[in-house]
Enzyme design. Structure first.
Site: not given
Ligand SMILES: NC(=O)c1ccc[n+]([C@@H]2O[C@H](COP(=O)([O-])OP(=O)(O)OC[C@H]3O[C@@H](n4cnc5c(N)ncnc54)[C@H](O)[C@@H]3O)[C@@H](O)[C@H]2O)c1
Length: 336
Positions: A154, A181
């Protein structure tokens, strides 16, 4: 047409489900997340930042297989922890890897089996085949060669237009950035071990300086950036919406009015829909729900020397990022 599968139903995965449910309801063919069905259904229905889902979401099991019912679209839900062991349906061609666990190429590539030909990682990856920040380098994406693709972060999507607009208008000699952030699930609610000793500290008590993977993604997507371009993330105790604070030494003398005019021209032209203007006197909660990659706060622009400028851009880190991810999913699904 169920060519898409999603691994990880977290903040980004769930927002992607919402977006695709509204725009391309048939595209999502399967989902995987180790969490139990009822917990995932509850979090899909209710969101502390973005409010309740605007369409019915149910979950059910036939005794062997779990399913999500998104409106009237039935999606099998698996609960594997290893990408190689997820029994995605045979129609799956593209997997969105949104668990945050498998961002290295070798790990994400474990999805490449059966007819799965492409993996799109919802995060920066140090060694993906290509890092996309559209439209900075989207034209270079070649699905024939690029199989494991990163959609950057992001922060990278917010910062890239700011850098590109300044570079195109004035040239950039040096630049640095701090992103103010929000908390993410990669921090601790209360003090608890974490390999990053600052992220180990209670997220809602302190300003937490930490790294940002956006810098690597920006250098990969924009190889012309000054080599020393770098900075930090300052994690603050809020839930949503980041603020990018970018400083740059330009190649020409400018004043704040000229800098702002360059952003206004870009917003009226090539960056329409991806770059916008923040509401007057904005604070972070005013930006929630906005799908642009960045909203410039031109009232905060400063010239700190004849060629030295400081500009600020807001973004809803969840809505904006999920929007870019959804656009890339639809684009890729049509090309593979
Ligand atoms: N949150 C943000 O603002 C944002 C923005 C851009 C990119 N990202 C990136 O997106 C990715 C996810 O971020 P998020 O904030 O959605 O994370 P999050 O922690 O909210 O969600 C992670 C999800 O993955 C699941 N999970 C855990 N282990 C797993 C496995 N082995 N296999 C499949 N699923 C599994 C968890 O149960 C959970 O539902 C990260 O790499 C993050 O850097 C996040």
């Amino acid at each position: 047409m169920n060519t898409l599968a999603l691994n990880g139903l977290g903040r980004i995965g769930r927002l992607l489900v919402r977006r695709l449910g509204a725009s391309r309801p048939g595209l999502l063919g399967a989902v995987n997340d180790p969490a139990p069905l009822e917990q995932l259904v509850h979090l899909l229905r209710y969101d502390s930042v973005h409010g309740p889902a605007d369409r019915p979401i149910e979950g059910f099991t036939d005794g062997v297989q779990d399913f999500l019912l998104l409106g009237d679209h039935r999606v099998p839900l698996f609960h594997a922890s290893d990408p190689a062991e997820i029994p995605f349906p045979a129609s799956t061609r593209l997997v969105v890897e949104a668990s945050g666990r498998f961002t290295r190429r070798a790990d994400a590539a474990r999805h490449l089996k059966a007819r799965v030909s492409h993996v799109l990682i919802s995060a920066p990856s140090p060694d993906a085949d290509y890092t996309v920040i559209d439209p900075v380098n989207g034209a270079g994406l070649d699905p024939d060669r690029h199989r494991v693709i990163s959609n950057a972060s992001c922060t990278a999507h917010a910062t890239a237009p700011m850098l590109k607009i300044l570079e195109d208008a004035f040239g950039i000699e040096h630049a640095g950035m701090s992103t103010v952030h929000v908390v993410t699930n990669d921090q601790r609610l209360l003090d608890l071990p974490h390999k990053d000793l600052r992220r180990a500290r209670a997220a809602f008590q302190s300003i937490i300086p930490t790294t940002s993977s956006a810098f690597g993604a920006l250098h990969r997507a924009m190889p012309g950036l000054p080599a020393a371009f770098d900075g930090v993330a300052l994690r603050v105790p809020t839930l949503n919406v980041n603020l990018v604070d970018l400083v740059a030494t330009l190649r020409r003398e400018v004043d704040a009015a000229a800098v702002n005019a360059s952003f206004e021209a870009a917003i009226a032209g090539p960056w329409k829909n991806l770059v916008g203007l923040a509401p007057p006197h904005a604070v972070s909660c005013d930006i929630t729900g906005r799908a642009e990659s960045v909203l410039m706060d031109l009232g905060l622009t400063m010239t700190l020397g004849p060629r030295f400028v400081k500009v600020f851009g807001w973004h809803d880190n969840e809505t904006g990022y999920a929007a870019r991810l959804g656009e890339l999913v639809v684009d890729l699904a049509g090309r593979i």
